[in-house]
Design a protein around this motif. Structure first.
Motif, PDB file in Angstrom:
ATOM      1  N   LEU A  74     -11.447  -2.837   9.774  1.00 28.46           N
ATOM      2  CA  LEU A  74     -12.165  -1.657  10.227  1.00 28.46           C
ATOM      3  C   LEU A  74     -12.341  -0.638   9.121  1.00 28.46           C
ATOM      4  N   ALA A  75     -11.525  -0.719   8.103  1.00 27.18           N
ATOM      5  CA  ALA A  75     -11.618   0.196   6.960  1.00 27.18           C
ATOM      6  C   ALA A  75     -11.624  -0.637   5.686  1.00 27.18           C
ATOM      7  N   GLN A  76     -12.511  -0.289   4.781  1.00 28.26           N
ATOM      8  CA  GLN A  76     -12.599  -1.010   3.515  1.00 28.26           C
ATOM      9  C   GLN A  76     -11.661  -0.369   2.508  1.00 28.26           C
ATOM     10  N   GLU A  77     -10.757  -1.176   1.992  1.00 25.73           N
ATOM     11  CA  GLU A  77      -9.793  -0.699   1.007  1.00 25.73           C
ATOM     12  C   GLU A  77      -9.839  -1.606  -0.210  1.00 25.73           C
ATOM     13  N   SER A  78      -9.718  -1.021  -1.373  1.00 21.75           N
ATOM     14  CA  SER A  78      -9.665  -1.798  -2.607  1.00 21.75           C
ATOM     15  C   SER A  78      -8.257  -1.744  -3.174  1.00 21.75           C
ATOM     16  N   GLY A  79      -8.004  -2.566  -4.151  1.00 20.02           N
ATOM     17  CA  GLY A  79      -6.684  -2.557  -4.776  1.00 20.02           C
ATOM     18  C   GLY A  79      -5.712  -3.487  -4.077  1.00 20.02           C
ATOM     19  N   ALA A  80      -4.520  -3.542  -4.633  1.00 19.63           N
ATOM     20  CA  ALA A  80      -3.496  -4.445  -4.122  1.00 19.63           C
ATOM     21  C   ALA A  80      -2.873  -3.914  -2.836  1.00 19.63           C
ATOM     22  N   SER A  81      -2.134  -4.778  -2.165  1.00 20.25           N
ATOM     23  CA  SER A  81      -1.621  -4.454  -0.836  1.00 20.25           C
ATOM     24  C   SER A  81      -0.182  -3.954  -0.834  1.00 20.25           C
ATOM     25  N   PHE A  82       0.627  -4.378  -1.805  1.00 18.59           N
ATOM     26  CA  PHE A  82       2.068  -4.092  -1.788  1.00 18.59           C
ATOM     27  C   PHE A  82       2.438  -3.116  -2.905  1.00 18.59           C
ATOM     28  N   PRO A  83       3.102  -2.000  -2.547  1.00 15.54           N
ATOM     29  CA  PRO A  83       3.389  -1.495  -1.193  1.00 15.54           C
ATOM     30  C   PRO A  83       2.243  -0.626  -0.678  1.00 15.54           C
ATOM     31  N   SER A  84       2.270  -0.305   0.593  1.00 12.00           N
ATOM     32  CA  SER A  84       1.236   0.534   1.191  1.00 12.00           C
ATOM     33  C   SER A  84       1.265   1.936   0.588  1.00 12.00           C
ATOM     34  N   GLY A  85       0.140   2.349  -0.007  1.00  9.08           N
ATOM     35  CA  GLY A  85       0.075   3.684  -0.589  1.00  9.08           C
ATOM     36  C   GLY A  85       0.157   4.772   0.462  1.00  9.08           C
ATOM     37  N   HIS A  86      -0.576   4.610   1.572  1.00  4.29           N
ATOM     38  CA  HIS A  86      -0.536   5.607   2.635  1.00  4.29           C
ATOM     39  C   HIS A  86       0.885   5.796   3.163  1.00  4.29           C
ATOM     40  N   SER A  87       1.588   4.684   3.364  1.00  6.49           N
ATOM     41  CA  SER A  87       2.962   4.758   3.878  1.00  6.49           C
ATOM     42  C   SER A  87       3.873   5.448   2.874  1.00  6.49           C
ATOM     43  N   MET A  88       3.678   5.152   1.606  1.00  4.11           N
ATOM     44  CA  MET A  88       4.527   5.732   0.577  1.00  4.11           C
ATOM     45  C   MET A  88       4.227   7.215   0.400  1.00  4.11           C
ATOM     46  N   TYR A  89       2.935   7.591   0.376  1.00  6.49           N
ATOM     47  CA  TYR A  89       2.577   9.004   0.241  1.00  6.49           C
ATOM     48  C   TYR A  89       3.152   9.816   1.394  1.00  6.49           C
ATOM     49  N   SER A  90       2.908   9.327   2.620  1.00 11.18           N
ATOM     50  CA  SER A  90       3.344  10.101   3.793  1.00 11.18           C
ATOM     51  C   SER A  90       4.857  10.212   3.843  1.00 11.18           C
ATOM     52  N   ALA A  91       5.573   9.118   3.530  1.00 12.04           N
ATOM     53  CA  ALA A  91       7.036   9.163   3.547  1.00 12.04           C
ATOM     54  C   ALA A  91       7.563  10.120   2.489  1.00 12.04           C
ATOM     55  N   ALA A  92       6.971  10.086   1.296  1.00 15.68           N
ATOM     56  CA  ALA A  92       7.419  10.984   0.225  1.00 15.68           C
ATOM     57  C   ALA A  92       7.118  12.436   0.569  1.00 15.68           C
ATOM     58  N   PHE A  93       5.922  12.695   1.070  1.00 10.21           N
ATOM     59  CA  PHE A  93       5.518  14.054   1.420  1.00 10.21           C
ATOM     60  C   PHE A  93       6.425  14.625   2.505  1.00 10.21           C
TER      61      PHE A  93
ATOM     62  N   TYR B 102       0.034  -5.629   5.348  1.00  8.90           N
ATOM     63  CA  TYR B 102       1.055  -6.381   6.062  1.00  8.90           C
ATOM     64  C   TYR B 102       2.199  -5.434   6.444  1.00  8.90           C
ATOM     65  N   PRO B 103       2.983  -5.789   7.464  1.00  9.73           N
ATOM     66  CA  PRO B 103       4.140  -4.950   7.821  1.00  9.73           C
ATOM     67  C   PRO B 103       5.106  -4.734   6.662  1.00  9.73           C
ATOM     68  N   THR B 104       5.306  -5.751   5.825  1.00 10.08           N
ATOM     69  CA  THR B 104       6.229  -5.576   4.704  1.00 10.08           C
ATOM     70  C   THR B 104       5.673  -4.615   3.656  1.00 10.08           C
ATOM     71  N   ASP B 105       4.344  -4.512   3.566  1.00  9.73           N
ATOM     72  CA  ASP B 105       3.746  -3.505   2.688  1.00  9.73           C
ATOM     73  C   ASP B 105       4.129  -2.107   3.153  1.00  9.73           C
ATOM     74  N   VAL B 106       4.034  -1.916   4.466  1.00  5.99           N
ATOM     75  CA  VAL B 106       4.341  -0.610   5.062  1.00  5.99           C
ATOM     76  C   VAL B 106       5.818  -0.285   4.893  1.00  5.99           C
ATOM     77  N   LEU B 107       6.681  -1.260   5.199  1.00  6.58           N
ATOM     78  CA  LEU B 107       8.119  -1.044   5.068  1.00  6.58           C
ATOM     79  C   LEU B 107       8.489  -0.699   3.627  1.00  6.58           C
ATOM     80  N   ALA B 108       7.933  -1.437   2.684  1.00  4.42           N
ATOM     81  CA  ALA B 108       8.226  -1.163   1.273  1.00  4.42           C
ATOM     82  C   ALA B 108       7.723   0.212   0.864  1.00  4.42           C
ATOM     83  N   GLY B 109       6.585   0.627   1.398  1.00  2.00           N
ATOM     84  CA  GLY B 109       6.064   1.953   1.100  1.00  2.00           C
ATOM     85  C   GLY B 109       6.977   3.051   1.609  1.00  2.00           C
ATOM     86  N   TRP B 110       7.413   2.909   2.849  1.00  2.43           N
ATOM     87  CA  TRP B 110       8.340   3.904   3.419  1.00  2.43           C
ATOM     88  C   TRP B 110       9.608   4.016   2.589  1.00  2.43           C
TER      89      TRP B 110
END
Length: 204
Positions: free
Chosen positions: A112-131, A170-178
């Motif tokens: 549903l959303a076009q994203e470029s770049g690699a998958s691991f780790p999730s940038g959105h998950s990492m940004y939000s967790a860090a913020f 993937y879920p592991t991308d999100v977990l690794a980002g967090w």
């Protein structure tokens, strides 16, 4: 406890996941879980996920972080420096990790959303967790502690869910980002110790 549970344990988990990613191993639970989640999604949930993709992304968090950094600078230079290094450092670290692991994104359904770049780790998950973790630490000794913990945790979880719902991680991308985001911020906190300077003071 902060060193063990907040930094070392998350890094061990991320390291274990990263090793499997580098070896191109598949996590058996991920595809079935993602397909189940996709099957139970609705147009309303998809719209929420798309909104979170914007709100939880760098296009919103970056300007908001700039404003907060300026506000903090007026109160405590040390707190402001901690905030900038914690949030911007997490973004930089995410970019380095994506280059290192270079995991392809999921292709389980038309995304549903076009994203470029690699998958691991999730940038959105990492940004939000860090913020969120940075804000929690800055207000920890105030009456805003628990509102920040509850709302921040819910926001971070929602952003992570949105990445899976949209089929871009993937879920592991999100977990690794967090875990990476939290571990980075706690490590930076241990160096800067912004609480050592009282509000209104300016560190040299």
């Amino acid at each position: 406890m902060r060193l063990l549970l907040g930094i070392l344990l998350p890094l061990l988990v991320v390291g274990a996941l990263g090793e499997d990613v580098l070896e191109r191993q598949r996590f058996a639970f991920e595809s079935p879980f993602m397909l189940w989640l996709h099957a139970h999604s609705t147009p309303t949930l998809d719209r929420i996920a798309l909104t979170l993709a914007v709100v939880g992304g760098i296009q919103v968090i970056a300007p908001l972080s700039a404003v907060l950094a300026l506000v903090l600078w007026r109160r405590s230079h040390r707190s402001a420096r901690f905030f900038v290094v914690a949030v911007l450092g997490a973004a930089a670290l995410n970019g380095v990790m994506k280059l290192a692991f270079h995991r392809p994104r999921p292709e389980l359904w038309p995304r549903l959303a076009q994203e470029s770049g690699a998958s691991f780790p999730s940038g959105h998950s990492m940004y939000s967790a860090a913020f969120v973790t940075t804000l929690m630490l800055l207000v920890w000794n105030t009456r805003w502690r628990w509102p920040a913990v509850v709302l921040g945790t819910l926001f971070t979880l929602a952003v992570g869910w949105s990445r899976i719902d949209l089929g871009v991680h993937y879920p592991t991308d999100v977990l690794a980002g967090w875990l990476s985001g939290v571990a980075w911020v706690l490590g930076v906190y241990g160096v800067y110790r912004p609480g050592a300077v009282r509000d209104g003071e300016h560190a040299a």
